[in-house]
Design a protein around this motif. Structure first.
Motif, PDB file in Angstrom:
ATOM      1  N   TYR A  81      42.046  47.490  35.681  1.00 52.45           N
ATOM      2  CA  TYR A  81      42.258  45.973  35.919  1.00 52.45           C
ATOM      3  C   TYR A  81      43.496  46.030  36.317  1.00 52.45           C
ATOM      4  O   TYR A  81      44.691  46.532  36.086  1.00 52.45           O
ATOM      5  N   TRP A 132      33.383  46.021  23.738  1.00 49.24           N
ATOM      6  CA  TRP A 132      34.119  44.947  24.504  1.00 49.24           C
ATOM      7  C   TRP A 132      33.220  44.545  22.748  1.00 49.24           C
ATOM      8  O   TRP A 132      32.228  44.768  22.834  1.00 49.24           O
ATOM      9  N   ASN A 134      31.512  40.136  34.386  1.00 44.28           N
ATOM     10  CA  ASN A 134      31.248  41.014  34.576  1.00 44.28           C
ATOM     11  C   ASN A 134      32.158  42.828  34.981  1.00 44.28           C
ATOM     12  O   ASN A 134      30.999  43.349  35.222  1.00 44.28           O
ATOM     13  N   GLN A 135      32.520  42.171  35.317  1.00 40.66           N
ATOM     14  CA  GLN A 135      33.815  43.418  36.368  1.00 40.66           C
ATOM     15  C   GLN A 135      34.050  44.881  35.210  1.00 40.66           C
ATOM     16  O   GLN A 135      35.184  44.524  33.971  1.00 40.66           O
ATOM     17  N   GLU A 136      33.349  45.878  35.785  1.00 43.21           N
ATOM     18  CA  GLU A 136      33.277  46.893  34.308  1.00 43.21           C
ATOM     19  C   GLU A 136      35.042  47.499  34.217  1.00 43.21           C
ATOM     20  O   GLU A 136      35.509  47.612  35.496  1.00 43.21           O
ATOM     21  N   ALA A 137      34.740  48.138  33.281  1.00 43.68           N
ATOM     22  CA  ALA A 137      36.281  49.010  33.320  1.00 43.68           C
ATOM     23  C   ALA A 137      36.488  50.379  33.620  1.00 43.68           C
ATOM     24  O   ALA A 137      35.325  50.579  34.096  1.00 43.68           O
ATOM     25  N   VAL A 138      37.421  50.813  33.887  1.00 41.72           N
ATOM     26  CA  VAL A 138      37.378  52.237  34.339  1.00 41.72           C
ATOM     27  C   VAL A 138      38.613  52.901  33.777  1.00 41.72           C
ATOM     28  O   VAL A 138      39.676  52.854  33.712  1.00 41.72           O
TER      29      VAL A 138
END
Ligand SMILES: Nc1ncnc2c1ncn2[C@@H]1O[C@H](COP(=O)(O)OP(=O)(O)OP(=O)(O)OP(=O)(O)OP(=O)(O)OC[C@H]2O[C@@H](n3cnc4c(N)ncnc43)[C@H](O)[C@@H]2O)[C@@H](O)[C@H]1O
Length: 149
Positions: free
Chosen positions: A59, A110, A96-100
């Motif tokens: 992020y 989460w 809804n933004q996925e972590a990398v």
């Protein structure tokens, strides 16, 4: 001299629930913690928090609403040496933004507050989650006017 680290207690709102991001270390005791890491020489704590969050969760600053005025600090010992970790609270703008993940972690979760407290284990970290949660609830109350006489 002790170690200094900085990061974010990152939360999102999904289906009305406040959830905290925790990452599982790929080394040592495979502990769970919020994104954070070592402050490099000459780097300020806040820059470290941003850099580590990008490296460990993917992020950017623009992905986050950051509450910069209320950092909390944890002090504990790692291998007999003092460690200080400064955390800021931040909300993920798009839940809804996925972590990398990076190689430093193998898993992410989460979790709502109580489950997050359970997985981090350490008392001071649990107290910190309670304090940040209270801050979120108070901000929500002030925004909606709920609780006003
Ligand atoms: N132990 C390790 N072995 C191999 N490679 C490593 C490593 N640690 C880091 N690396 C590698 O080093 C590189 C640089 O990483 P980088 O992330 O830049 O630096 P770092 O200081 O190592 O980062 P962290 O502060 O996130 O490290 P940590 O997970 O060890 O710290 P924590 O305090 O959570 O945890 C440290 C210990 O403290 C414990 N702990 C955590 N929170 C508390 C608490 N509140 N109270 C008491 N103990 C606690 C944890 O369980 C854990 O045992 C990376 O490539 C990384 O993979």
């Amino acid at each position: 001299m002790g170690k200094r680290a900085a990061g974010f207690v990152l939360f999102r709102r999904l289906c009305g629930e406040i959830q905290y991001l925790l990452l599982r270390a790929s080394y040592g005791d495979f502990h769970w913690s919020a994104p954070k890491g070592h402050v490099d020489p000459g780097e300020d704590d806040f820059t470290t928090a941003l850099r580590e969050t990008k490296e460990e969760a993917g992020y950017d600053e623009k992905d986050l609403i950051i509450y910069r005025d209320k950092p909390l600090t944890l002090n504990y010992e790692v291998k007999g040496k003092p460690k200080v970790v400064i955390y800021w609270l931040a909300e993920l703008r798009n839940p809804n933004q996925e972590a990398v993940l990076s190689e430093e972690h193998t898993e992410l979760k989460w979790l709502p507050k109580e489950a997050a407290k359970e997985i981090v284990g350490f008392k001071d970290n649990q107290v910190m989650l309670d304090k940040f949660h209270e801050i979120i609830l108070n901000m929500d109350k002030n925004r909606t006017g709920c609780g006003c006489p």
